[in-house]
Design a protein around this motif. Structure first.
Motif, PDB file in Angstrom:
ATOM      1  N   HIS A  73      -0.803  11.427   9.262  1.00 51.21           N
ATOM      2  CA  HIS A  73      -0.743  12.383   8.169  1.00 51.21           C
ATOM      3  C   HIS A  73      -1.519  11.857   6.964  1.00 51.21           C
ATOM      4  O   HIS A  73      -1.567  10.656   6.710  1.00 51.21           O
ATOM      5  N   VAL A  74      -2.119  12.780   6.222  1.00 48.08           N
ATOM      6  CA  VAL A  74      -2.808  12.450   4.978  1.00 48.08           C
ATOM      7  C   VAL A  74      -1.954  12.982   3.833  1.00 48.08           C
ATOM      8  O   VAL A  74      -1.554  14.146   3.839  1.00 48.08           O
ATOM      9  N   ARG A  81      -2.002   8.245   5.411  1.00 47.29           N
ATOM     10  CA  ARG A  81      -3.234   7.863   4.720  1.00 47.29           C
ATOM     11  C   ARG A  81      -3.175   8.499   3.337  1.00 47.29           C
ATOM     12  O   ARG A  81      -3.233   9.719   3.207  1.00 47.29           O
ATOM     13  N   VAL A  82      -3.047   7.667   2.328  1.00 52.46           N
ATOM     14  CA  VAL A  82      -2.827   8.154   0.965  1.00 52.46           C
ATOM     15  C   VAL A  82      -4.159   8.393   0.259  1.00 52.46           C
ATOM     16  O   VAL A  82      -5.060   7.548   0.298  1.00 52.46           O
ATOM     17  N   ALA A 132      -3.612  -1.566  -2.394  1.00 50.94           N
ATOM     18  CA  ALA A 132      -2.247  -1.228  -1.971  1.00 50.94           C
ATOM     19  C   ALA A 132      -2.228  -0.457  -0.657  1.00 50.94           C
ATOM     20  O   ALA A 132      -1.160  -0.254  -0.072  1.00 50.94           O
ATOM     21  N   GLY A 133      -3.408  -0.011  -0.202  1.00 49.04           N
ATOM     22  CA  GLY A 133      -3.469   0.658   1.089  1.00 49.04           C
ATOM     23  C   GLY A 133      -3.958   2.088   1.083  1.00 49.04           C
ATOM     24  O   GLY A 133      -3.963   2.747   2.131  1.00 49.04           O
ATOM     25  N   ALA A 134      -4.380   2.600  -0.091  1.00 48.51           N
ATOM     26  CA  ALA A 134      -4.875   3.978  -0.149  1.00 48.51           C
ATOM     27  C   ALA A 134      -6.196   4.103   0.599  1.00 48.51           C
ATOM     28  O   ALA A 134      -6.951   3.134   0.733  1.00 48.51           O
ATOM     29  N   VAL A 178     -11.240  10.878   5.723  1.00 52.04           N
ATOM     30  CA  VAL A 178      -9.930  10.218   5.695  1.00 52.04           C
ATOM     31  C   VAL A 178      -9.123  10.597   6.936  1.00 52.04           C
ATOM     32  O   VAL A 178      -8.442   9.761   7.537  1.00 52.04           O
ATOM     33  N   ALA A 179      -9.215  11.865   7.338  1.00 51.48           N
ATOM     34  CA  ALA A 179      -8.444  12.351   8.487  1.00 51.48           C
ATOM     35  C   ALA A 179      -8.796  11.620   9.775  1.00 51.48           C
ATOM     36  O   ALA A 179      -7.956  11.492  10.674  1.00 51.48           O
TER      37      ALA A 179
END
Length: 231
Positions: free
Chosen positions: A44-45, A72-73, A91-93, A113-114
Motif C-alpha cells: 500500500h502507498v 510506502r509513505v 525514516a523510510g519514506a 512509488v507503487a
C-alpha cells in the motif's frame, strides 16, 4: 491517503482515482487510517500531507511504518526543506514532493512509488545547481571575506544552515515572519548569494573555516562574533 485540507484531499483523490489507482481510504487524520483488510502482492502507498507530520516528520513516518510495515509513505508538502526531506527519507519514506506539483508529475511519481521506486523531488536538481555555483569561488577566499552581520542576522544564518523554514525561525528567535523575510533578504545581499541554500552552504563553510568556535545554541550560533571572519 491522509490529508487535512479537504480541497487538496479531494483534488488528489480524484487525480489518483482517474489515473487507475485503487484508493482505499481518504481521511483527514492519520489515526483514522485502518490497517489493510487483505495482504495482497502489492504494498500500500500512504500519502500524508505536511500538516499531519507535526514538528518531527521523520518520527511520524517511523510511527506510520510501525503500524503499516509494508506501506510506502509519500510526504506531500507545501514548501521544500532539504533537512526535513533528508530526515523523512532516512525514516523510510519513498517520496517527498510539493503539493503544487503538476498532476501529470504527481501521477508519474505515484506510479514509480507503487512499483517500489523511491522518488526524489525536482527541487533536488536546483539544489545541485546551486552547489555547483558555489564551487566556482574557492572556499578559503569566501571565508576570508568580511561580513558585516548583525547578531540577528547571525542567528537567522544559523537557522538557515539547519534548513529551518521562516515560521520556525520566527517562533524560535522571537521575531515576526516579515522580520525573518527582511533579515534573509539582507543576508543574501551581504553574503553575495542568490538564495537560502547558498547561504546555508556558505554558513557551514564559515563555521568549518573557524574550526571549534562553531557552537550551535537554539537556532543560532552560541558566539556569533567567533564566526566573524574579521575577528
Amino acid at each position: 491517503m491522509a490529508i487535512r485540507n479537504s480541497l487538496i484531499r479531494e483534488g488528489v483523490r480524484r487525480i489518483l482515482s482517474d489515473s487507475g489507482f485503487d484508493l482505499t481510504e481518504s481521511v483527514d487524520d492519520l489515526h483514522k487510517l485502518a490497517p489493510p483488510q487483505e495482504a495482497g502482492p502489492a504494498d500500500h502507498v500512504i500519502v500524508v500531507d505536511r500538516s499531519l507530520l507535526g514538528s518531527d516528520g521523520a518520527a511520524v513516518v517511523g510511527e506510520i511504518l510501525h503500524r503499516f510495515p509494508s506501506a510506502r509513505v509519500v510526504a506531500l508538502v507545501s514548501s521544500f526543506e532539504f533537512t526535513e526531506m533528508a530526515a523523512i527519507y532516512a525514516a523510510g519514506a519513498y517520496a517527498y514532493f510539493l503539493d503544487q506539483v503538476p498532476y501529470q508529475s504527481l501521477v508519474a511519481m505515484m506510479q514509480m512509488v507503487a512499483v517500489g521506486q523511491k522518488v526524489a523531488p525536482p527541487e533536488i536538481i536546483d539544489l545541485l545547481d546551486n552547489l555547483l555555483l558555489l564551487t566556482e569561488t574557492p572556499p578559503l577566499h569566501r571565508g576570508a571575506q568580511g561580513y558585516d552581520l548583525s547578531e540577528r542576522e547571525w542567528d537567522v544564518l544559523g537557522a538557515l544552515e539547519r534548513g529551518l523554514p521562516n515560521k520556525t525561525i520566527s517562533r524560535d528567535i522571537g521575531i515576526s515572519e516579515s522580520a525573518v523575510k527582511a533579515t534573509v533578504k539582507s543576508l543574501l545581499k551581504k553574503l553575495s548569494v542568490s538564495n537560502r541554500t547558498q547561504a546555508a552552504v556558505l554558513a557551514r563553510e564559515l563555521a568549518d573555516h573557524q574550526g571549534p568556535a562553531r557552537v550551535l545554541c537554539g537556532v543560532g550560533f552560541h558566539d556569533v562574533r567567533a564566526l566573524d571572519p574579521r575577528s
